[in-house]
Design a protein around this motif. Structure first.
Motif, PDB file in Angstrom:
ATOM      1  N   SER A  13     -56.891 -20.533 -66.044  1.00 25.82           N
ATOM      2  CA  SER A  13     -55.540 -20.984 -65.695  1.00 25.82           C
ATOM      3  C   SER A  13     -55.248 -20.834 -64.205  1.00 25.82           C
ATOM      4  CB  SER A  13     -54.495 -20.208 -66.500  1.00 25.82           C
ATOM      5  OG  SER A  13     -54.617 -18.813 -66.263  1.00 25.82           O
ATOM      6  N   GLN A  16     -55.021 -23.956 -61.556  1.00 27.49           N
ATOM      7  CA  GLN A  16     -53.780 -24.665 -61.242  1.00 27.49           C
ATOM      8  C   GLN A  16     -53.007 -23.935 -60.149  1.00 27.49           C
ATOM      9  OE1 GLN A  16     -50.749 -25.044 -64.340  1.00 27.49           O
ATOM     10  NE2 GLN A  16     -50.541 -27.200 -63.789  1.00 27.49           N
ATOM     11  N   GLN A  19     -54.747 -24.627 -56.809  1.00 26.92           N
ATOM     12  CA  GLN A  19     -54.478 -25.959 -56.275  1.00 26.92           C
ATOM     13  C   GLN A  19     -53.065 -26.068 -55.713  1.00 26.92           C
ATOM     14  OE1 GLN A  19     -57.460 -27.259 -55.592  1.00 26.92           O
ATOM     15  NE2 GLN A  19     -56.624 -29.264 -56.149  1.00 26.92           N
ATOM     16  N   LYS A 110     -47.648 -29.163 -71.147  1.00 28.20           N
ATOM     17  CA  LYS A 110     -46.949 -28.834 -69.914  1.00 28.20           C
ATOM     18  C   LYS A 110     -45.455 -29.097 -70.074  1.00 28.20           C
ATOM     19  CE  LYS A 110     -50.583 -27.697 -67.542  1.00 28.20           C
ATOM     20  NZ  LYS A 110     -50.806 -26.287 -67.134  1.00 28.20           N
ATOM     21  N   SER A 119     -53.774 -31.010 -60.105  1.00 26.49           N
ATOM     22  CA  SER A 119     -53.928 -29.643 -60.590  1.00 26.49           C
ATOM     23  C   SER A 119     -53.996 -29.563 -62.113  1.00 26.49           C
ATOM     24  CB  SER A 119     -52.796 -28.750 -60.062  1.00 26.49           C
ATOM     25  OG  SER A 119     -51.520 -29.262 -60.422  1.00 26.49           O
ATOM     26  N   ASP A 120     -53.156 -30.333 -62.807  1.00 31.43           N
ATOM     27  CA  ASP A 120     -53.196 -30.342 -64.272  1.00 31.43           C
ATOM     28  C   ASP A 120     -54.530 -30.885 -64.775  1.00 31.43           C
ATOM     29  OD1 ASP A 120     -50.656 -29.322 -64.416  1.00 31.43           O
ATOM     30  OD2 ASP A 120     -49.682 -31.216 -64.950  1.00 31.43           O
ATOM     31  N   GLN A 123     -57.336 -28.333 -64.381  1.00 33.22           N
ATOM     32  CA  GLN A 123     -57.288 -27.284 -65.399  1.00 33.22           C
ATOM     33  C   GLN A 123     -57.866 -27.796 -66.719  1.00 33.22           C
ATOM     34  OE1 GLN A 123     -53.408 -25.633 -66.130  1.00 33.22           O
ATOM     35  NE2 GLN A 123     -54.116 -24.320 -67.794  1.00 33.22           N
TER      36      GLN A 123
END
Length: 219
Positions: A13, A16, A19, A110, A119-120, A123
């Motif tokens: 995790s 994220q 980033q 999310k 970023s998502d 991940q």
């Protein structure tokens, strides 16, 4: 510290956080600093709804596993997938206590809407890398469910994204092994950071702590 010990693996995790801001990542994952804000609380609430450990649900040709622990010994990262959907597929892999073969698809939940940065996606890609290593398969597609738009988005998990994840994790380990919290360029995004009172971005922009204090005394 033995970085080959799974207890020393970095959290997936954290990619994220890294980033979003390398300094934020270091404050959380190296210095163990954390503060809550509205966004982090909402995010935890949504994940509690998605994360039901050890729940395995069968829906026709689909097997749904929630809060599935994953890891990559190659990258030395570990984490939890919100949901992994296994769809029956003759070209897939065998799953314990399930008949037939299945293809795996990670699904991440999310609170907001799709971000302008990747970023998502990174991940989710890291989750896929872990699953590929654990299941000895190839995963090229995953999904993001965004609560703000109440919509599932299909995400291509390309070789480019996978290579970027490997590069990011290597950089994270470089900071981690040196216990180094970097300085970064500040911006408007700092206002959305739950650690702004710990990070003190205004102070970081000053040349020295001494000049910052002297300036405050002269105000």
């Amino acid at each position: 510290m033995d970085y080959n010990d799974e207890d020393s693996y970095l959290m997936l995790s954290g990619i994220q956080h890294f980033q979003f801001c390398r300094r934020q990542w270091a404050l959380i994952h190296i210095e163990q600093q954390w503060e809550e804000n509205v966004k982090t609380v909402e995010g935890q609430h949504l994940h509690r709804k998605a994360d039901k450990p050890f729940v395995r649900e069968k829906r026709g040709d689909k097997l749904i596993v929630r809060a599935m622990p994953v890891k990559s010994n190659a990258l030395k990262i570990t984490g939890i997938c919100d949901v992994v959907e296994f769809i029956r597929d003759n070209t897939g892999v065998e799953i314990v206590d399930a008949e037939g073969k299945y293809a795996a698809y990670p699904v991440e939940y999310k609170r907001g809407k799709p971000k302008m940065d990747d970023s998502d996606i990174l991940q989710l890609t890291a989750q896929a890398i872990c699953l590929e290593e654990m299941l000895l398969c190839e995963i090229n597609v995953g999904y993001m469910f965004y609560y703000e738009i109440k919509h599932r988005v299909e995400v291509p998990l390309t070789a480019e994204y996978k290579n970027k994840v490997r590069s990011i994790v290597a950089e994270m380990y470089d900071y981690y092994k040196r216990s180094h919290t970097p300085k970064v360029k500040t911006g408007s995004f700092c206002k959305n950071c739950s650690l702004q009172n710990i990070c003190l971005p205004k102070l970081m922009n000053k040349r020295t702590v001494k000049s910052y204090i002297e300036g405050k005394l002269n105000e």
